[in-house]
Scaffold this motif. Structure first.
Motif, PDB file in Angstrom:
ATOM      1  N   UNK A 166       5.119   8.981  -0.426  1.00 55.27           N
ATOM      2  CA  UNK A 166       3.733   8.759   0.012  1.00 55.27           C
ATOM      3  C   UNK A 166       2.734   8.542  -1.110  1.00 55.27           C
ATOM      4  N   UNK A 167       3.204   7.956  -2.234  1.00 49.69           N
ATOM      5  CA  UNK A 167       2.220   7.608  -3.287  1.00 49.69           C
ATOM      6  C   UNK A 167       2.269   6.102  -3.568  1.00 49.69           C
ATOM      7  N   UNK A 168       2.939   5.356  -2.691  1.00 45.19           N
ATOM      8  CA  UNK A 168       2.965   3.895  -2.855  1.00 45.19           C
ATOM      9  C   UNK A 168       3.857   3.419  -3.968  1.00 45.19           C
ATOM     10  N   UNK A 217       4.679  -1.441   2.359  1.00 42.76           N
ATOM     11  CA  UNK A 217       3.716  -2.291   3.065  1.00 42.76           C
ATOM     12  C   UNK A 217       2.604  -1.471   3.716  1.00 42.76           C
ATOM     13  N   UNK A 218       2.911  -0.267   4.227  1.00 47.01           N
ATOM     14  CA  UNK A 218       1.861   0.499   4.895  1.00 47.01           C
ATOM     15  C   UNK A 218       1.261   1.582   3.988  1.00 47.01           C
ATOM     16  N   UNK A 219       1.490   1.457   2.670  1.00 49.63           N
ATOM     17  CA  UNK A 219       1.018   2.485   1.727  1.00 49.63           C
ATOM     18  C   UNK A 219      -0.505   2.627   1.740  1.00 49.63           C
ATOM     19  N   UNK A 220      -1.216   1.601   2.183  1.00 51.60           N
ATOM     20  CA  UNK A 220      -2.683   1.663   2.198  1.00 51.60           C
ATOM     21  C   UNK A 220      -3.245   2.323   3.443  1.00 51.60           C
ATOM     22  N   UNK A 221      -2.380   2.661   4.405  1.00 51.10           N
ATOM     23  CA  UNK A 221      -2.856   3.241   5.663  1.00 51.10           C
ATOM     24  C   UNK A 221      -3.220   4.718   5.477  1.00 51.10           C
ATOM     25  N   UNK A 222      -4.066   5.284   6.384  1.00 55.48           N
ATOM     26  CA  UNK A 222      -4.270   6.739   6.374  1.00 55.48           C
ATOM     27  C   UNK A 222      -2.928   7.436   6.591  1.00 55.48           C
ATOM     28  N   UNK A 223      -2.761   8.625   6.081  1.00 52.87           N
ATOM     29  CA  UNK A 223      -1.492   9.362   6.084  1.00 52.87           C
ATOM     30  C   UNK A 223      -0.792   9.331   7.441  1.00 52.87           C
ATOM     31  N   UNK A 224      -1.520   9.604   8.522  1.00 56.68           N
ATOM     32  CA  UNK A 224      -0.861   9.738   9.831  1.00 56.68           C
ATOM     33  C   UNK A 224      -0.320   8.412  10.352  1.00 56.68           C
TER      34      UNK A 224
END
Ligand SMILES: O=C(CCC(O)(O)[C@H](Cc1ccccc1)NC(=O)c1ccccc1)N[C@@H](Cc1ccccc1)C(=O)O
Ligand SMILES: [Zn+2]
Length: 560
Positions: A287-289, A320-327
């Motif tokens: 979760x750090x991209x 690809x979704x690394x920029x999304x909010x955590x949830x």
């Protein structure tokens, strides 16, 4: 990470989740105007197994890690007992794939179940109680409702049942043909004309994919085989090279390349330092991209090259979704996460692509080579569907109580016989616990996600092939199964657009972003296999094969 460490961190995370959940439930989030923020609160308003009191959660984790350890450390003896340290990967998988000795296959099939499932039966019963307890604490009726909540689809189970009903005619044709070829190979004594297929003869420990039977089932035996494993070995392929090739396919579409952390921290081969390792392949997001990893005990085979793409599909989704909010850093639904890599692998496995990467010699556009290829894909994809369904149809039944704890194994075999048309090499009993012989049961990994994936990956493939101008529904010269989207940036852009959404929108929106449709639809899968289905019907008719299988032979006795 040791298993003790895992347990401790799971408990710590559960405490964090419970605190966060307490705060969220104090907010009147349902009246929030902003759809995106409201959706984040909606996700956080569900707690899952962290709702269990600490002592029950500890018991839950201990049972699960105990069953997983039993599975991952199981060793069996070979047929003549000269060695007794055979592990599932690579030893038993290799035997189930390549041995053509029914006695050896039966021995390995039975010994594996003796040393895994049979040892888990009581743990699993207790485990089911805890899953149902957690479900009730979340306001669900049982574990099934808890597990299906993530699909957020009212009639999900009946949608799955309808998809399977649409596909049974195709499955029955393949089943009849394969039973015929196995009967030719092993004789009528071993394989009957009209009964179920013996499970240990299908090239896989769980009879879940039959691709390793290609040598027996090839429509045109004298023509080129698309199992390029020998060429991979001859060309000195290594697991690292297999993952580099997969990475190259993803970047050829303009997708995000694997990160330095990926190459430095992944485990791509079974360590030979005797370290105990859960060899079942998996992908991990930190979760750090950047820090993303695969753990896979890779061997140099085409099957494992495809698995490498499957795992890399998870990694690409993470990036690809690394920029999304955590949830929202998860799949649109679990089936989406499983479908990414497999969709690209449908292009990789084509003779056209295998020739491009030098694993197949000159393939003139030969319809017989083409049929051999279609058969190889069907042996993996069509054969898998009823297995994918059985795995959770059985668990849904156990969680909901439709399947009583005294009938666990015989209800499993009733489903295996009824949906897959297979039978065990020897009659089983309630002393056995054969579901426990498949990773996802002790690993507590839901499985309907793979059934969903095997449907939607053909919808994705079809849409991306149209974008790449590789497939035209009206042009028989460009059939769907010959499409290879390699290098097509347009297709890559369309896929990336969906992947970057993560779970920020309901999954029909994500489906629409790629396919223009908003529901799961088996038509794309049927279109892909249409030429094979026509061939199978003619072939089965010529050979007077019986379609379907008798279910009157006992496969399991209810003696306790
Ligand atoms: O189990 C897998 C591949 C492993 C995985 O990538 O799906 C893995 C399973 C797993 C392992 C440990 C904990 C949780 C799940 N899933 C992931 O690594 C994963 C899934 C979603 C998000 C992030 C990672 N495939 C299934 C079905 C399958 C799929 C494709 C081809 C053949 C067969 C099987 O082998 O029976
Ligand atoms: Zn997966």
């Amino acid at each position: 990470m040791t298993s003790a460490g895992m347990l401790a961190s799971r408990l710590e995370y559960a405490r964090f989740e419970k605190d966060r959940w307490k705060q969220v439930t104090q907010v009147d989030w349902k009246s929030i105007k902003d759809e995106n923020v409201k959706r984040q609160f909606k996700v956080l308003s569900k707690l899952g197994t962290a709702a269990l009191p600490e002592d029950r959660l500890e018991k839950y984790d201990q049972l699960q890690s105990g069953m997983e350890r039993t599975y991952s450390t199981a060793r069996v003896c070979n047929l003549n007992g000269t060695s007794c340290d055979l592990s599932l990967e690579p030893d038993l998988s290799e035997i189930m794939a390549n041995s053509r000795d029914p006695e050896e296959l039966e021995h390995v099939w039975l010994a594996w179940r003796e040393n895994t499932g049979k040892k888990m039966r009581n743990s699993y019963k207790e485990f089911v109680e805890l899953i149902n307890e957690a479900a009730e604490l979340n306001g669900f009726s049982d574990g099934t409702e808890l597990w299906l909540d993530v699909y957020d689809t009212a009639d999900f189970q009946s949608q799955i049942a309808r998809l399977w009903d649409q596909l049974t005619p195709l499955y029955e044709q393949l089943h009849a043909y394969v039973r015929g070829r196995l009967r030719q190979h092993y004789g009528e004594e071993v394989v009957s004309r009209d009964g179920p297929i013996p499970a240990h003869l299908l090239g896989n420990m769980w009879s879940q994919s039959w691709g390793n039977l290609l040598d027996i089932c090839k429509p045109y035996p004298e023509k080129a085989s698309v199992d390029v494993t020998p060429q991979m070995k001859a060309q000195g392929y290594t697991p690292l090279k297999m993952f580099q090739m997969s990475d190259e396919f993803f970047t050829s579409l303009g997708l995000i390349p694997m990160t330095p952390e990926f190459w430095n921290r992944s485990i791509l081969e079974k360590p030979d330092d005797g370290r105990e390792l859960v060899c079942h392949a998996s992908a991990w997001d930190f979760y750090d991209g950047k820090d993303v990893r695969i753990k896979q005990c890779t061997v140099v085979t085409l099957e494992d090259l495809i698995t490498a793409h499957h795992e890399m599909g998870h990694i690409e989704y993470f990036l690809q979704y690394a920029g999304q909010p955590q949830v929202f850093k998860t799949g649109a639904n679990p089936g989406f996460h499983e479908a990414v890599g497999d969709t690209l692998a449908l292009s990789v496995a084509t003779p056209k692509h295998l020739k491009k990467i030098g694993l197949l010699e000159e393939v003139i556009n030969d319809p017989e080579v083409d049929m051999n290829f279609l058969m190889s894909v069907a042996l993996d994809k069509i054969a898998f569907l009823p297995f994918g369904y059985v795995m959770d149809k059985w668990r849904w039944g156990v969680f909901s109580g439709d399947i009583s704890e005294d009938d666990l194994n015989c209800e499993w075999w009733k489903l295996r016989l009824g949906l897959q048309g297979i039978e065990p090499p020897q009659v089983r009993s309630e002393m056995d616990f054969d579901p426990g012989a498949k990773y996802h049961i002790p690993g507590n990994v839901p499985y309907i996600r793979y059934f969903v994936s095997f449907i939607i990956q053909f919808q994705f493939h079809k849409a991306l092939c149209i974008t790449a101008n590789q497939y035209d529904p009206n042009d028989r010269a460009r059939p769907l199964h010959q499409c290879d989207i390699y290098n097509n940036k347009e297709a890559g852009k369309k896929l990336a657009k969906m992947l970057s959404m993560g779970a920020s929108k309901p999954w029909p929106d994500a489906m629409e972003a790629i396919t223009g449709q908003r529901e799961m639809d088996a038509t794309a899968l049927r279109d892909y296999f249409q030429p094979l289905e026509d061939w199978l019907k003619r072939e089965n008719q010529e050979n007077q094969e019986i379609i379907g299988w008798k279910t009157d032979e006992p496969v399991c006795t209810r003696e306790p």
